[in-house]
Design an enzyme around this catalytic site. Sequence first.
Site, PDB file in Angstrom:
ATOM      1  N   HIS A   1       0.882  -1.247  -0.123  1.00  0.00           N
ATOM      2  CA  HIS A   1       0.022  -0.058   0.028  1.00  0.00           C
ATOM      3  C   HIS A   1       0.922   1.244   0.090  1.00  0.00           C
ATOM      4  O   HIS A   1       0.310   2.357  -0.520  1.00  0.00           O
ATOM      5  CB  HIS A   1      -1.023  -0.139   1.254  1.00  0.00           C
ATOM      6  CG  HIS A   1      -2.160  -0.774   1.359  1.00  0.00           C
ATOM      7  ND1 HIS A   1      -2.840  -0.741  -0.172  1.00  0.00           N
ATOM      8  CD2 HIS A   1      -2.578  -1.747   1.846  1.00  0.00           C
ATOM      9  CE1 HIS A   1      -3.999  -1.465  -0.075  1.00  0.00           C
ATOM     10  NE2 HIS A   1      -3.795  -2.297   1.399  1.00  0.00           N
TER      11      HIS A   1
ATOM     12  N   ARG B   1     -12.423  -3.367 -17.171  1.00  0.00           N
ATOM     13  CA  ARG B   1     -12.012  -5.052 -16.965  1.00  0.00           C
ATOM     14  C   ARG B   1     -12.836  -5.382 -15.970  1.00  0.00           C
ATOM     15  O   ARG B   1     -12.839  -4.820 -14.583  1.00  0.00           O
ATOM     16  CB  ARG B   1     -10.609  -5.043 -16.881  1.00  0.00           C
ATOM     17  CG  ARG B   1     -10.417  -6.643 -16.626  1.00  0.00           C
ATOM     18  CD  ARG B   1      -8.746  -6.947 -16.786  1.00  0.00           C
ATOM     19  NE  ARG B   1      -8.362  -6.722 -15.286  1.00  0.00           N
ATOM     20  CZ  ARG B   1      -7.102  -6.484 -15.183  1.00  0.00           C
ATOM     21  NH1 ARG B   1      -6.133  -7.032 -16.106  1.00  0.00           N
ATOM     22  NH2 ARG B   1      -6.527  -6.197 -13.837  1.00  0.00           N
TER      23      ARG B   1
ATOM     24  N   GLU C   1      -5.052 -12.942 -23.169  1.00  0.00           N
ATOM     25  CA  GLU C   1      -3.880 -13.267 -22.607  1.00  0.00           C
ATOM     26  C   GLU C   1      -3.489 -14.727 -22.337  1.00  0.00           C
ATOM     27  O   GLU C   1      -2.724 -14.901 -21.282  1.00  0.00           O
ATOM     28  CB  GLU C   1      -4.120 -12.622 -21.000  1.00  0.00           C
ATOM     29  CG  GLU C   1      -5.352 -13.017 -20.476  1.00  0.00           C
ATOM     30  CD  GLU C   1      -5.675 -11.997 -19.131  1.00  0.00           C
ATOM     31  OE1 GLU C   1      -5.037 -11.385 -18.644  1.00  0.00           O
ATOM     32  OE2 GLU C   1      -6.944 -11.736 -18.861  1.00  0.00           O
TER      33      GLU C   1
ATOM     34  N   ASN D   1       1.415  -9.294 -20.108  1.00  0.00           N
ATOM     35  CA  ASN D   1       2.208  -9.954 -19.104  1.00  0.00           C
ATOM     36  C   ASN D   1       2.013 -11.491 -18.807  1.00  0.00           C
ATOM     37  O   ASN D   1       2.660 -12.281 -18.897  1.00  0.00           O
ATOM     38  CB  ASN D   1       1.804  -8.982 -17.842  1.00  0.00           C
ATOM     39  CG  ASN D   1       2.116  -7.794 -17.557  1.00  0.00           C
ATOM     40  OD1 ASN D   1       2.698  -7.243 -18.558  1.00  0.00           O
ATOM     41  ND2 ASN D   1       1.475  -6.870 -16.863  1.00  0.00           N
TER      42      ASN D   1
ATOM     43  N   ARG E   1       7.366 -15.386 -14.120  1.00  0.00           N
ATOM     44  CA  ARG E   1       8.597 -14.390 -14.294  1.00  0.00           C
ATOM     45  C   ARG E   1       8.912 -13.844 -12.667  1.00  0.00           C
ATOM     46  O   ARG E   1       9.562 -13.000 -12.287  1.00  0.00           O
ATOM     47  CB  ARG E   1       7.799 -13.019 -14.751  1.00  0.00           C
ATOM     48  CG  ARG E   1       6.842 -12.718 -14.135  1.00  0.00           C
ATOM     49  CD  ARG E   1       6.232 -11.107 -15.117  1.00  0.00           C
ATOM     50  NE  ARG E   1       4.823 -10.586 -14.580  1.00  0.00           N
ATOM     51  CZ  ARG E   1       4.553  -9.403 -14.689  1.00  0.00           C
ATOM     52  NH1 ARG E   1       5.371  -8.485 -15.140  1.00  0.00           N
ATOM     53  NH2 ARG E   1       3.477  -8.872 -14.326  1.00  0.00           N
TER      54      ARG E   1
ATOM     55  N   CYS F   1      -2.906  -3.599 -23.096  1.00  0.00           N
ATOM     56  CA  CYS F   1      -2.799  -3.107 -21.686  1.00  0.00           C
ATOM     57  C   CYS F   1      -1.644  -3.603 -20.811  1.00  0.00           C
ATOM     58  O   CYS F   1      -1.682  -3.274 -19.796  1.00  0.00           O
ATOM     59  CB  CYS F   1      -4.050  -3.062 -21.105  1.00  0.00           C
ATOM     60  SG  CYS F   1      -4.878  -4.755 -20.936  1.00  0.00           S
TER      61      CYS F   1
END
Length: 575
Positions: A189, A332, A431, A454, A465, A502
């Site tokens: 955060h 989304r 994706e 990604n 990753r 994106c």
Amino acid sequence: MISGILASPGIAFGKALVLKEEKIVLDTQKITDDQIDAEVARFYEGRNAAVEQLNSIRERALISLGEEKAAIFEGHLMILEDEELEEEILDYLRSNKVNAGVAASKILDQQVTMLSEIDDEYLKERAGDIRDIANRLVKNILGMYIVDLGDIQEESILVAYDLTPSETAQLNLEKVLGVVTDIGGRTSHTSIMARSLELPAIVGTNKVTKLVNTGDYLILDAINNQVYINPTASQIDELKALEAKISEEKAELAKLKDLPAITLDGHKVDVVANIGTIRDCDGAERNGAEGIGLYRTEFLFMDREQLPTEEEQFIAYKQVVEAMNGRLTVIRTMDIGGDKELSYLDLPKEMNPFLGWRAIRIALDRREILNAQLRAVLRASAFGKLAVMFPMIISVEEIRELKAVIETLKAELREEGRLFDNNIQVGVMVETPSAAVNAKFLAKEVDFFSIGTNDLTQYTLAVDRGNEFISHLYNPMHPSVLGLIKQVIDASHAEGKWTGMCGELAGDERATLLLLGMGLDEFSMSAISVPRIKKLIRNVNFQDAKVLADTALQKPTAAEIDQLIEEFLLENSLN
């Protein structure tokens, strides 16, 4: 000079203010039966004081950070006032005959330990929230002084073991120049809030509090991820020059704010922003984004004790749509699972969470969640230009089922007399390799694609990753990934549809011209990247980018593709 994890970009020069935690010293001596009532009263007094402080922090956060970030402290208040927690603490106090401070510390420490040991990065970082609540509660029970970071009077770079969310929200931004911490990650955060505040920050240095004293002169280079302690004159001059250069570049880029992303030979694309909250719309506007290509709605679902209601979601989506003032916002649907969990959703522990019950799979199984979100989206579509897309799609069957749900909900809303855009665009995130390979079929079912590079890279190359042993194999410029991207773009164009991107690759300057030449219609990225990508597109011919892409797609290795791009940038003076 030390480094850590670059949490929020920028450069700051100033004296260090090291936040030294006043150590909590607990009296572990047993209490007598006739002292129990007094200790119970101390608990309630301490908790009431902590609640009052958090309410004040929440109000301050609402003004400086916006509704979504302020919701973090709603979550803190709910935990602090939780009846089960209260019962646990008081039961421990009575049964073990310890004072209120010891009881509160013991029970909350157990929760911190439990979260810290879970093999999940998001939940580990939430342990910091519980630690924050515990410190505040115990200090108030003991009557200790709690530092007010909103009352800092001198310009300073804050140095701390960690900055809790409540501390970050209190920062006096007129005086705090930057933040450096021992612990933390990009998804904590503190990092998220630092980026929202556009405050330079480096976290996870491991040792900054051991090396820095209050009054030391620091340079916080959150561009190159370096912290200079009592730098030399030459280092100061070097970093001042870098700061001046960045300021000049920003001033030049600011001139592009209201200009379109159009190539020298007249090919137009859209350069838009990714956001997570209404607060992020300010950055999108300031940096000249032409719309919102990804509104990550899962932030509405996090840091709370229950699902957001349809009404709460409607208000949040409506605020964003109205803020964008006629420019397209692509929402989304909830992308929970994988590395993002919700305490109240009771997600199963899975061996492969990224391949498991997540995103649209949860929504299709839990129709009450899907219906509430889609009703809110449809209602918000009456207030501006809005599109909706679904994550983790692998088949035509899924999108047909989702379209049927949308039509059912439209009928409900009509019956209720509620307004919505009957022609709202419906798209899918590409994706998964399955979605990419089946793009020619999916393109017949939807209005647009948005490529999430990604996950597409991770799934195509079978590379986690986050795994340090194989992360070097993760490369979105791998020929197989680029081949799938081209396949998706071509499939959409064959049906007269458009494709956006994106994932992180969309904001990567080295990939921009390649993606442009491949025919990508929309580039969606962090708002801060928008001006640079727009500048690059405005300084090249589309036909030249097309030749570059066609050549690159014939190369067998990522290294050869990278070399080709490097040569193109040099030849066209675009470096």
